[in-house]
Motif scaffolding. Sequence first.
Motif, short mmCIF file in Angstrom:
data_model
loop_
_atom_site.label_atom_id
_atom_site.label_comp_id
_atom_site.label_asym_id
_atom_site.label_seq_id
_atom_site.Cartn_x
_atom_site.Cartn_y
_atom_site.Cartn_z
N GLN A 1 0.96 -1.53 0.63
CA GLN A 1 0.12 0.11 0.30
C GLN A 1 0.67 1.50 0.06
OE1 GLN A 1 -3.39 -0.41 -0.25
NE2 GLN A 1 -3.72 1.58 -1.20
N GLY A 2 1.90 1.28 0.95
CA GLY A 2 2.71 2.42 1.18
C GLY A 2 3.49 2.73 -0.31
N ALA A 3 3.18 0.94 -0.57
CA ALA A 3 4.21 1.71 -2.39
C ALA A 3 3.73 2.35 -3.49
CB ALA A 3 5.02 0.30 -2.96
N LEU A 4 2.66 1.68 -3.74
CA LEU A 4 1.01 2.00 -4.17
C LEU A 4 1.30 3.88 -4.04
CD1 LEU A 4 -1.26 -0.60 -4.60
CD2 LEU A 4 0.42 0.03 -5.94
N ASN A 5 1.27 4.17 -2.93
CA ASN A 5 1.40 5.48 -2.29
C ASN A 5 2.55 6.57 -2.99
OD1 ASN A 5 -0.87 5.38 -0.60
ND2 ASN A 5 0.03 5.05 0.85
N VAL A 6 3.31 5.85 -2.89
CA VAL A 6 4.74 6.70 -3.39
C VAL A 6 4.43 6.35 -5.14
CG1 VAL A 6 6.71 6.34 -3.71
CG2 VAL A 6 5.91 5.63 -1.97
N LYS A 7 3.98 5.29 -5.90
CA LYS A 7 3.77 5.29 -7.21
C LYS A 7 3.23 6.95 -7.80
CE LYS A 7 4.66 3.34 -10.80
NZ LYS A 7 5.23 3.41 -11.77
N ALA A 8 2.45 6.87 -6.76
CA ALA A 8 0.90 7.59 -7.28
C ALA A 8 2.05 9.83 -7.22
CB ALA A 8 -0.63 7.63 -6.00
N LYS A 9 2.43 9.47 -6.45
CA LYS A 9 3.06 10.68 -6.20
C LYS A 9 4.33 11.12 -7.59
CE LYS A 9 1.44 11.74 -1.12
NZ LYS A 9 1.34 11.73 -0.40
N ASN A 10 5.01 10.16 -7.66
CA ASN A 10 6.38 9.95 -8.03
C ASN A 10 5.62 9.22 -9.58
OD1 ASN A 10 9.05 9.55 -9.14
ND2 ASN A 10 9.91 9.98 -7.08
N PRO A 11 5.01 8.93 -10.51
CA PRO A 11 5.30 8.09 -11.91
C PRO A 11 6.13 7.83 -12.19
CG PRO A 11 3.84 10.41 -11.72
CD PRO A 11 5.08 10.15 -10.78
N GLU A 12 7.40 8.67 -11.92
CA GLU A 12 8.53 7.76 -13.10
C GLU A 12 9.15 6.70 -11.43
OE1 GLU A 12 9.60 9.23 -16.41
OE2 GLU A 12 7.52 9.79 -16.28
N ALA A 13 8.54 6.26 -10.51
CA ALA A 13 9.41 5.24 -10.20
C ALA A 13 9.52 4.07 -11.41
CB ALA A 13 8.83 4.98 -8.80
N LEU A 14 10.02 3.63 -10.04
CA LEU A 14 10.10 1.96 -11.07
C LEU A 14 9.76 0.80 -10.00
CD1 LEU A 14 10.79 -0.06 -13.58
CD2 LEU A 14 12.98 0.22 -12.40
N LEU A 15 8.75 0.26 -10.46
CA LEU A 15 7.56 -0.77 -9.32
C LEU A 15 7.76 -2.46 -9.39
CD1 LEU A 15 5.67 0.55 -7.36
CD2 LEU A 15 3.92 0.67 -8.23
N LEU A 16 8.83 -2.84 -8.32
CA LEU A 16 9.31 -4.65 -8.98
C LEU A 16 8.46 -4.82 -7.46
CD1 LEU A 16 12.99 -3.79 -8.82
CD2 LEU A 16 10.91 -3.84 -10.93
N PHE A 17 7.78 -6.21 -8.02
CA PHE A 17 7.24 -6.98 -7.29
C PHE A 17 8.23 -8.09 -7.20
CE2 PHE A 17 4.73 -9.78 -4.31
CZ PHE A 17 3.63 -9.02 -4.12
N VAL A 18 8.70 -8.65 -5.98
CA VAL A 18 10.09 -9.82 -5.88
C VAL A 18 8.39 -11.18 -5.29
CG1 VAL A 18 11.67 -10.33 -4.95
CG2 VAL A 18 11.31 -8.35 -5.18
N THR A 19 8.91 -12.38 -5.54
CA THR A 19 7.76 -13.42 -5.02
C THR A 19 9.00 -14.68 -5.33
OG1 THR A 19 6.45 -14.58 -5.31
CG2 THR A 19 6.95 -13.44 -7.10
N PRO A 20 9.10 -15.34 -4.33
CA PRO A 20 9.54 -16.95 -5.28
C PRO A 20 8.47 -17.74 -6.00
CG PRO A 20 8.64 -16.39 -2.87
CD PRO A 20 7.63 -15.39 -3.05
N PRO A 21 9.08 -18.59 -6.42
CA PRO A 21 8.81 -18.69 -7.57
C PRO A 21 6.80 -20.07 -7.39
CG PRO A 21 9.81 -20.77 -6.54
CD PRO A 21 10.11 -19.19 -5.72
#
Length: 209
Positions: free
Chosen positions: A105-125
């Motif tokens: 949720q925090g990540a999406l808030n930051v992205k909303a204020k900084n659209p140029e940010a690169l958003l990466l989601f890390v997950t196991p397989p």
Amino acid sequence: MSKKGCLVIISGFSGAGKGTVVRELTTRYDNYALSISATTRAPRQGEENGREYFFKTREEFEELIRQDALYEYAQYVSNFYGTPKAYVQQQLDAGKDVILEIEVQGALNVKAKNPEALLLFVTPPSAQELKRRLIGRGTETLEVINERMARASEEALLMDRYDYLIINDKLEECTETIHQLVQREHLRMSANLDMVEKIKKELEEMKGE
């Protein structure tokens, strides 16, 4: 190539290994800077202001909120945590690629204020591998592990809001994949408009030669 840094926001399930990946990135490459959070909790032994956290009084933190000086903030138990805009911007202007490891949720808030940010989601397989890793820690009860899995199920609903999905199966490959994605961001046209204008101007000036 763009000289300004890239804001890299990394999220992932608890147990996905994102903290290990971030440490590997900052150890292997020298152009990354970790975002430092502000908090109202007291420093623990060995912690320094401006290194682990920016330690603030509740009044100071509330003033940051009033000034819209935080990309995002949240309250856990009785303490506030947030991401100061000024520190992130200072590092970006210095040409550093700033890594912000943060929950969904925090990540999406930051992205909303900084659209140029690169958003990466890390997950196991797989979900099975995620649970295996949580159990393998040996630090939490089965009840806590099940709570973390339930939380992961909620977070998974927002995975498709991210720019890239990073599978953390082999640490070295995962780290290199993220690094290459960040390098690619520096080649985006929107990050190089100054260079575009420079070349256009030079070509225009050469017309009369």
